[in-house]
Design an enzyme around this catalytic site. Sequence first.
Site, PDB file in Angstrom:
ATOM      1  N   HIS A 150      -5.261  -3.750   5.633  1.00 44.67           N
ATOM      2  CA  HIS A 150      -4.980  -4.031   4.219  1.00 44.67           C
ATOM      3  C   HIS A 150      -6.207  -4.593   3.514  1.00 44.67           C
ATOM      4  O   HIS A 150      -6.229  -5.759   3.106  1.00 44.67           O
ATOM      5  CB  HIS A 150      -3.784  -4.978   4.081  1.00 44.67           C
ATOM      6  CG  HIS A 150      -3.483  -5.317   2.657  1.00 44.67           C
ATOM      7  ND1 HIS A 150      -2.968  -4.392   1.765  1.00 44.67           N
ATOM      8  CD2 HIS A 150      -3.664  -6.456   1.936  1.00 44.67           C
ATOM      9  CE1 HIS A 150      -2.847  -4.949   0.572  1.00 44.67           C
ATOM     10  NE2 HIS A 150      -3.269  -6.204   0.642  1.00 44.67           N
ATOM     11  N   ASP A 190       0.837  -1.211   0.000  1.00 46.17           N
ATOM     12  CA  ASP A 190       0.000   0.000   0.000  1.00 46.17           C
ATOM     13  C   ASP A 190       0.874   1.264   0.000  1.00 46.17           C
ATOM     14  O   ASP A 190       0.564   2.250  -0.666  1.00 46.17           O
ATOM     15  CB  ASP A 190      -0.929  -0.009   1.226  1.00 46.17           C
ATOM     16  CG  ASP A 190      -1.823  -1.244   1.246  1.00 46.17           C
ATOM     17  OD1 ASP A 190      -2.417  -1.553   0.200  1.00 46.17           O
ATOM     18  OD2 ASP A 190      -1.893  -1.911   2.290  1.00 46.17           O
TER      19      ASP A 190
HETATM   20  N1  LIG Z   1      -0.349  -8.401   1.742  1.00 42.04           N
HETATM   21  C1  LIG Z   1      -0.461  -8.016   0.484  1.00 42.04           C
HETATM   22  O1  LIG Z   1      -0.302  -6.833   0.176  1.00 42.04           O
HETATM   23  C2  LIG Z   1      -0.720  -9.026  -0.602  1.00 42.04           C
HETATM   24  C3  LIG Z   1      -0.462  -8.689  -1.942  1.00 42.04           C
HETATM   25  C4  LIG Z   1      -0.682  -9.650  -2.921  1.00 42.04           C
HETATM   26  C5  LIG Z   1      -1.156 -10.912  -2.583  1.00 42.04           C
HETATM   27  N2  LIG Z   1      -1.387 -11.203  -1.272  1.00 42.04           N
HETATM   28  C6  LIG Z   1      -1.860 -12.540  -0.869  1.00 42.04           C
HETATM   29  O2  LIG Z   1      -0.762 -13.443  -0.905  1.00 42.04           O
HETATM   30  C7  LIG Z   1      -1.245 -14.786  -1.045  1.00 42.04           C
HETATM   31  C8  LIG Z   1      -0.456 -15.530  -2.124  1.00 42.04           C
HETATM   32  O3  LIG Z   1      -0.673 -14.951  -3.373  1.00 42.04           O
HETATM   33  P1  LIG Z   1       0.025 -15.560  -4.690  1.00 42.04           P
HETATM   34  O4  LIG Z   1      -0.365 -14.709  -5.813  1.00 42.04           O
HETATM   35  O5  LIG Z   1       1.466 -15.817  -4.431  1.00 42.04           O
HETATM   36  O6  LIG Z   1      -0.745 -16.974  -4.791  1.00 42.04           O
HETATM   37  P2  LIG Z   1      -0.260 -18.287  -5.559  1.00 42.04           P
HETATM   38  O7  LIG Z   1      -1.422 -19.200  -5.631  1.00 42.04           O
HETATM   39  O8  LIG Z   1       0.461 -17.939  -6.799  1.00 42.04           O
HETATM   40  O9  LIG Z   1       0.827 -18.900  -4.555  1.00 42.04           O
HETATM   41  C9  LIG Z   1       0.483 -19.373  -3.293  1.00 42.04           C
HETATM   42  C10 LIG Z   1       1.422 -20.500  -2.941  1.00 42.04           C
HETATM   43  O10 LIG Z   1       1.048 -20.965  -1.648  1.00 42.04           O
HETATM   44  C11 LIG Z   1       1.255 -22.358  -1.652  1.00 42.04           C
HETATM   45  N3  LIG Z   1       0.549 -22.993  -0.554  1.00 42.04           N
HETATM   46  C12 LIG Z   1      -0.758 -23.323  -0.460  1.00 42.04           C
HETATM   47  N4  LIG Z   1      -0.984 -23.920   0.713  1.00 42.04           N
HETATM   48  C13 LIG Z   1       0.197 -23.966   1.373  1.00 42.04           C
HETATM   49  C14 LIG Z   1       0.607 -24.455   2.630  1.00 42.04           C
HETATM   50  N5  LIG Z   1      -0.253 -25.065   3.458  1.00 42.04           N
HETATM   51  N6  LIG Z   1       1.887 -24.290   2.987  1.00 42.04           N
HETATM   52  C15 LIG Z   1       2.756 -23.700   2.146  1.00 42.04           C
HETATM   53  N7  LIG Z   1       2.440 -23.225   0.943  1.00 42.04           N
HETATM   54  C16 LIG Z   1       1.167 -23.364   0.567  1.00 42.04           C
HETATM   55  C17 LIG Z   1       0.775 -22.805  -3.024  1.00 42.04           C
HETATM   56  O11 LIG Z   1       1.270 -24.095  -3.348  1.00 42.04           O
HETATM   57  C18 LIG Z   1       1.338 -21.711  -3.894  1.00 42.04           C
HETATM   58  O12 LIG Z   1       2.627 -22.032  -4.370  1.00 42.04           O
HETATM   59  C19 LIG Z   1      -2.741 -14.644  -1.349  1.00 42.04           C
HETATM   60  O13 LIG Z   1      -3.487 -14.893  -0.186  1.00 42.04           O
HETATM   61  C20 LIG Z   1      -2.882 -13.183  -1.770  1.00 42.04           C
HETATM   62  O14 LIG Z   1      -4.166 -12.679  -1.558  1.00 42.04           O
HETATM   63  C21 LIG Z   1      -1.187 -10.280  -0.288  1.00 42.04           C
HETATM   64  O1  LIG Z   2      -5.823  -7.440  -3.950  1.00 45.75           O
HETATM   65  C1  LIG Z   2      -5.475  -8.556  -3.593  1.00 45.75           C
HETATM   66  O2  LIG Z   2      -6.270  -9.490  -3.461  1.00 45.75           O
HETATM   67  C2  LIG Z   2      -4.026  -8.834  -3.349  1.00 45.75           C
HETATM   68  C3  LIG Z   2      -3.384  -7.829  -2.465  1.00 45.75           C
HETATM   69  O3  LIG Z   2      -4.018  -7.709  -1.230  1.00 45.75           O
HETATM   70  C4  LIG Z   2      -3.194  -6.498  -3.109  1.00 45.75           C
HETATM   71  O4  LIG Z   2      -3.454  -5.471  -2.479  1.00 45.75           O
HETATM   72  O5  LIG Z   2      -2.746  -6.457  -4.276  1.00 45.75           O
END
Ligand SMILES: NC(=O)c1ccc[n+]([C@@H]2O[C@H](COP(=O)([O-])OP(=O)(O)OC[C@H]3O[C@@H](n4cnc5c(N)ncnc54)[C@H](O)[C@@H]3O)[C@@H](O)[C@H]2O)c1
Ligand SMILES: O=C(O)C[C@H](O)C(=O)O
Length: 342
Positions: A205, A178
């Site tokens: 967030h 953010d």
């Molecule tokens: N905080 C933020 O600003 C922010 C920003 C973007 C995404 N996110 C969040 O981050 C998370 C991941 O997003 P992504 O795009 O990398 O998803 P993705 O599906 O590409 O990757 C997630 C990974 O987690 C793994 N996984 C699933 N269960 C698991 C477990 N029990 N133990 C270990 N690994 C496990 C999967 O195998 C996969 O490789 C989502 O929840 C998304 O909403 C948060």
């Molecule tokens: O928007 C989402 O679901 C992923 C993450 O929290 C973001 O802000 O990009």
Amino acid sequence: MFSRAIKPVTSVAAQNGLKKFSTTSQKNFKVVVAGAAGGIGQPLALLLKQNKLVTKLALYDIAPVTPGVAVDLSHMDTPAKVTGHQGPDQLADAIKGADVVVIPAGVPRKPGMTRDDLFNTNASIVRDLAACVAKNSPKAIVAIITNPVNSMVPIASEVMKKAGVYDANRILGVTTLDVVRAAAFIGEINGVDPQTVSIPVIGGHSGVTIIPLLSQSKPAVKLSDQAKIDALTQRIQEAGTEVVKAKAGGGSATLSMAYAGARLTGSVLRGLNGESNVVECAYIKSDLTEATYFANPVVLGKNGVEKNLGFGQLNDYEKKLLKAAIPELQKNIKTGEDFAKK
Ligand SMILES: NC(=O)c1ccc[n+]([C@@H]2O[C@H](COP(=O)([O-])OP(=O)(O)OC[C@H]3O[C@@H](n4cnc5c(N)ncnc54)[C@H](O)[C@@H]3O)[C@@H](O)[C@H]2O)c1
Ligand SMILES: O=C(O)C[C@H](O)C(=O)O
């Protein structure tokens, strides 16, 4: 002609831009990425492999490709030793000895979903990872990226409490994206390098809980009227959804998140390494508002969060944003705590 022979040898720390430190003061840190094979996990691991404070980089995921991701990264000519750990049987080994555990494990949004829609799948993933940290590296700093962050941090905190190892200063919700977005958008508006923009983003967030304090931006945001301030605020609040829509079913932000996650992890490591005045926004246990977890700038030090810097004066518009955010945060926090107490 002998000048080269008598030239003082530059320390590794100095070569790496860590001029304040001698090589002897530089500690070795183990960082774990849990969810390392995913859209965020892989580029995050790529960036962390380049951080000279990281000497051990453990990659954990349930996906079969995980050992291969580790082999791939291990061919990079940087010091961190990379290990791959696939599946629950190998989780404890990954976690043991960790200084920092970064968690991007779990499912991302598709168009039309809210972050709360991810709760049912992601809550147990974060709970189980936190339980393993509590057992195997209770002093590690845990940085949670998994959504919904507003509820995941309370879950991890309750798990740590149950295990008798809770330290509020060691559990952070990652809201860095953010801040990065706010700086990127303001840089564009002001026509300046975004890296020179300092802007606190407080609250949580998701949607209305994301509160950019545009009145505190340095340099001041060059926007003439309130309607434009409102539009920018909403863009920052909905930036995640902007990416989800643009990826059209292919997931949510991954590359910008990896960048933001590497920045936050790097700052945590610099704090652990004894550097002073390391400041980042993070979502932490808090008594500043009626929400018991809240994001704002904090100083990171040798034990995680060293000082909560609060959020200063808000203008009337920002006070309204805060008022709208609190009930949503309280609801998200309760959902997380209720789940963990079951
Ligand atoms: N905080 C933020 O600003 C922010 C920003 C973007 C995404 N996110 C969040 O981050 C998370 C991941 O997003 P992504 O795009 O990398 O998803 P993705 O599906 O590409 O990757 C997630 C990974 O987690 C793994 N996984 C699933 N269960 C698991 C477990 N029990 N133990 C270990 N690994 C496990 C999967 O195998 C996969 O490789 C989502 O929840 C998304 O909403 C948060
Ligand atoms: O928007 C989402 O679901 C992923 C993450 O929290 C973001 O802000 O990009």
